[in-house]
Write a protein that holds these residues in place. Structure first.
Motif, PDB file in Angstrom:
ATOM      1  N   ALA A  17       0.829  -1.210   0.000  1.00 30.19           N
ATOM      2  CA  ALA A  17       0.000   0.000   0.000  1.00 30.19           C
ATOM      3  C   ALA A  17       0.859   1.254   0.000  1.00 30.19           C
ATOM      4  CB  ALA A  17      -0.935  -0.002   1.204  1.00 30.19           C
ATOM      5  N   ILE A  18       1.901   1.259   0.804  1.00 29.12           N
ATOM      6  CA  ILE A  18       2.786   2.432   0.858  1.00 29.12           C
ATOM      7  C   ILE A  18       3.455   2.633  -0.495  1.00 29.12           C
ATOM      8  CG2 ILE A  18       4.883   3.384   1.888  1.00 29.12           C
ATOM      9  CD1 ILE A  18       4.006   1.896   4.510  1.00 29.12           C
ATOM     10  N   ASN A  19       3.953   1.570  -1.080  1.00 29.69           N
ATOM     11  CA  ASN A  19       4.634   1.703  -2.373  1.00 29.69           C
ATOM     12  C   ASN A  19       3.681   2.107  -3.494  1.00 29.69           C
ATOM     13  OD1 ASN A  19       7.338   1.494  -1.888  1.00 29.69           O
ATOM     14  ND2 ASN A  19       7.473  -0.681  -2.358  1.00 29.69           N
ATOM     15  N   PHE A  20       2.445   1.642  -3.458  1.00 27.81           N
ATOM     16  CA  PHE A  20       1.491   2.017  -4.495  1.00 27.81           C
ATOM     17  C   PHE A  20       0.929   3.418  -4.280  1.00 27.81           C
ATOM     18  CE2 PHE A  20       0.770  -2.523  -5.722  1.00 27.81           C
ATOM     19  CZ  PHE A  20       0.982  -2.350  -7.071  1.00 27.81           C
ATOM     20  N   LEU A  25       7.351   8.493  -2.958  1.00 31.63           N
ATOM     21  CA  LEU A  25       8.380   7.454  -2.890  1.00 31.63           C
ATOM     22  C   LEU A  25       9.145   7.323  -4.197  1.00 31.63           C
ATOM     23  CD1 LEU A  25       6.948   4.501  -0.789  1.00 31.63           C
ATOM     24  CD2 LEU A  25       8.735   6.120  -0.191  1.00 31.63           C
ATOM     25  N   ARG A  26       8.556   7.783  -5.282  1.00 30.86           N
ATOM     26  CA  ARG A  26       9.276   7.729  -6.558  1.00 30.86           C
ATOM     27  C   ARG A  26      10.539   8.570  -6.494  1.00 30.86           C
ATOM     28  NH1 ARG A  26       3.691   8.196  -9.324  1.00 30.86           N
ATOM     29  NH2 ARG A  26       3.088   6.018  -9.293  1.00 30.86           N
ATOM     30  N   LYS A  27      10.523   9.596  -5.647  1.00 27.20           N
ATOM     31  CA  LYS A  27      11.708  10.433  -5.451  1.00 27.20           C
ATOM     32  C   LYS A  27      12.716   9.748  -4.532  1.00 27.20           C
ATOM     33  CE  LYS A  27       9.034  14.676  -5.869  1.00 27.20           C
ATOM     34  NZ  LYS A  27       8.534  15.845  -5.139  1.00 27.20           N
ATOM     35  N   HIS A  32      11.614   2.985  -1.543  1.00 28.80           N
ATOM     36  CA  HIS A  32      10.741   2.142  -2.362  1.00 28.80           C
ATOM     37  C   HIS A  32      11.351   0.740  -2.515  1.00 28.80           C
ATOM     38  CE1 HIS A  32       7.702   1.341  -5.458  1.00 28.80           C
ATOM     39  NE2 HIS A  32       8.661   0.713  -6.115  1.00 28.80           N
ATOM     40  N   ARG A  33      12.638   0.689  -2.759  1.00 29.08           N
ATOM     41  CA  ARG A  33      13.334  -0.599  -2.935  1.00 29.08           C
ATOM     42  C   ARG A  33      13.293  -1.416  -1.643  1.00 29.08           C
ATOM     43  NH1 ARG A  33      18.429   0.967  -4.454  1.00 29.08           N
ATOM     44  NH2 ARG A  33      17.591   1.344  -6.520  1.00 29.08           N
ATOM     45  N   ILE A  34      13.553  -0.776  -0.517  1.00 25.13           N
ATOM     46  CA  ILE A  34      13.531  -1.484   0.771  1.00 25.13           C
ATOM     47  C   ILE A  34      12.137  -2.047   1.034  1.00 25.13           C
ATOM     48  CG2 ILE A  34      13.671  -1.164   3.282  1.00 25.13           C
ATOM     49  CD1 ILE A  34      16.012   0.831   2.672  1.00 25.13           C
ATOM     50  N   LEU A  35      11.109  -1.213   0.822  1.00 24.51           N
ATOM     51  CA  LEU A  35       9.742  -1.697   1.011  1.00 24.51           C
ATOM     52  C   LEU A  35       9.415  -2.826   0.037  1.00 24.51           C
ATOM     53  CD1 LEU A  35       7.805   1.616   1.683  1.00 24.51           C
ATOM     54  CD2 LEU A  35       8.087  -0.306   3.259  1.00 24.51           C
ATOM     55  N   ASP A  84      11.649  -8.275 -13.428  1.00 22.44           N
ATOM     56  CA  ASP A  84      11.453  -7.172 -14.373  1.00 22.44           C
ATOM     57  C   ASP A  84      12.100  -5.883 -13.880  1.00 22.44           C
ATOM     58  OD1 ASP A  84      10.256  -8.295 -16.589  1.00 22.44           O
ATOM     59  OD2 ASP A  84       8.230  -8.060 -15.811  1.00 22.44           O
ATOM     60  N   ILE A  85      11.972  -5.563 -12.617  1.00 22.01           N
ATOM     61  CA  ILE A  85      12.567  -4.317 -12.127  1.00 22.01           C
ATOM     62  C   ILE A  85      14.085  -4.427 -12.109  1.00 22.01           C
ATOM     63  CG2 ILE A  85      12.565  -4.690  -9.618  1.00 22.01           C
ATOM     64  CD1 ILE A  85      11.589  -1.479 -11.555  1.00 22.01           C
ATOM     65  N   ARG A  86      14.605  -5.616 -11.844  1.00 16.99           N
ATOM     66  CA  ARG A  86      16.064  -5.810 -11.872  1.00 16.99           C
ATOM     67  C   ARG A  86      16.618  -5.602 -13.278  1.00 16.99           C
ATOM     68  NH1 ARG A  86      19.084  -5.569  -7.639  1.00 16.99           N
ATOM     69  NH2 ARG A  86      20.541  -6.993  -8.602  1.00 16.99           N
TER      70      ARG A  86
END
Length: 158
Positions: A17-20, A25-27, A32-35, A84-86
């Motif tokens: 939820a926090i990441n979405f 968090l995009r900044k 974002h990565r840790i979450l 995909d993100i990697r």
């Protein structure tokens, strides 16, 4: 085992939820990565504990198999998002994460459908539970795909 399952499910819901929800968090890519890593670990823990508990699920073998299939699919979907993100495929990562995050709501949808099937339609508890688990898997897949298509249509409109 159920307590561990519930704790990690709550962690997955919160991290996702926090990441979405947070455009900020995009900044902060590191946060974002840790979450994201917290989410992946939580999903794995939920799937492992669910797999352990599945043979004892109401509804017998059909529900047990459905839960284990769901666990395998959820891990596969989450692994695809991670890979995909990697590899820098951000849009693919987002689509896989929408699919993955939908499965965080498995328990809520199962219990909502059980209320419908048992109380409104008069099914027995075992039949209602079985129908709820199978129905939830289908509904969550459909909800994720609908969200992805709606998001894509919104991007094209703007």
């Amino acid at each position: 085992m159920l307590n561990v399952h519930v704790i990690f499910a709550c962690i997955a819901i919160a991290a996702g939820a926090i990441n979405f929800a947070s455009a900020k968090l995009r900044k902060y890519r590191k946060t974002h990565r840790i979450l994201g890593y917290v989410y992946v670990v939580a999903v794995l823990a939920v799937c492992i504990t669910s797999g352990y508990m599945a043979p004892f699920a109401t509804g017998g073998k059909v529900v047990s198999v459905a839960f284990n299939l769901l666990n395998i699919i959820w891990i596969f979907i989450t692994a695809n998002a991670y890979l995909d993100i990697r590899q820098g495929r951000v849009e693919n990562h987002r689509r896989w994460m929408i699919r993955s995050y939908a499965f965080c709501f498995t328990n809520q949808i199962i219990h909502t459908l059980m209320l419908l099937f048992i109380n409104a339609l008069g099914m027995s508890y075992e039949v209602g539970c079985t129908a709820s688990v199978i129905g939830t898997i289908v509904l969550l897949f459909l909800a994720a795909e609908w969200t992805i298509r709606r998001r894509k249509a919104g991007e094209q409109a703007s």
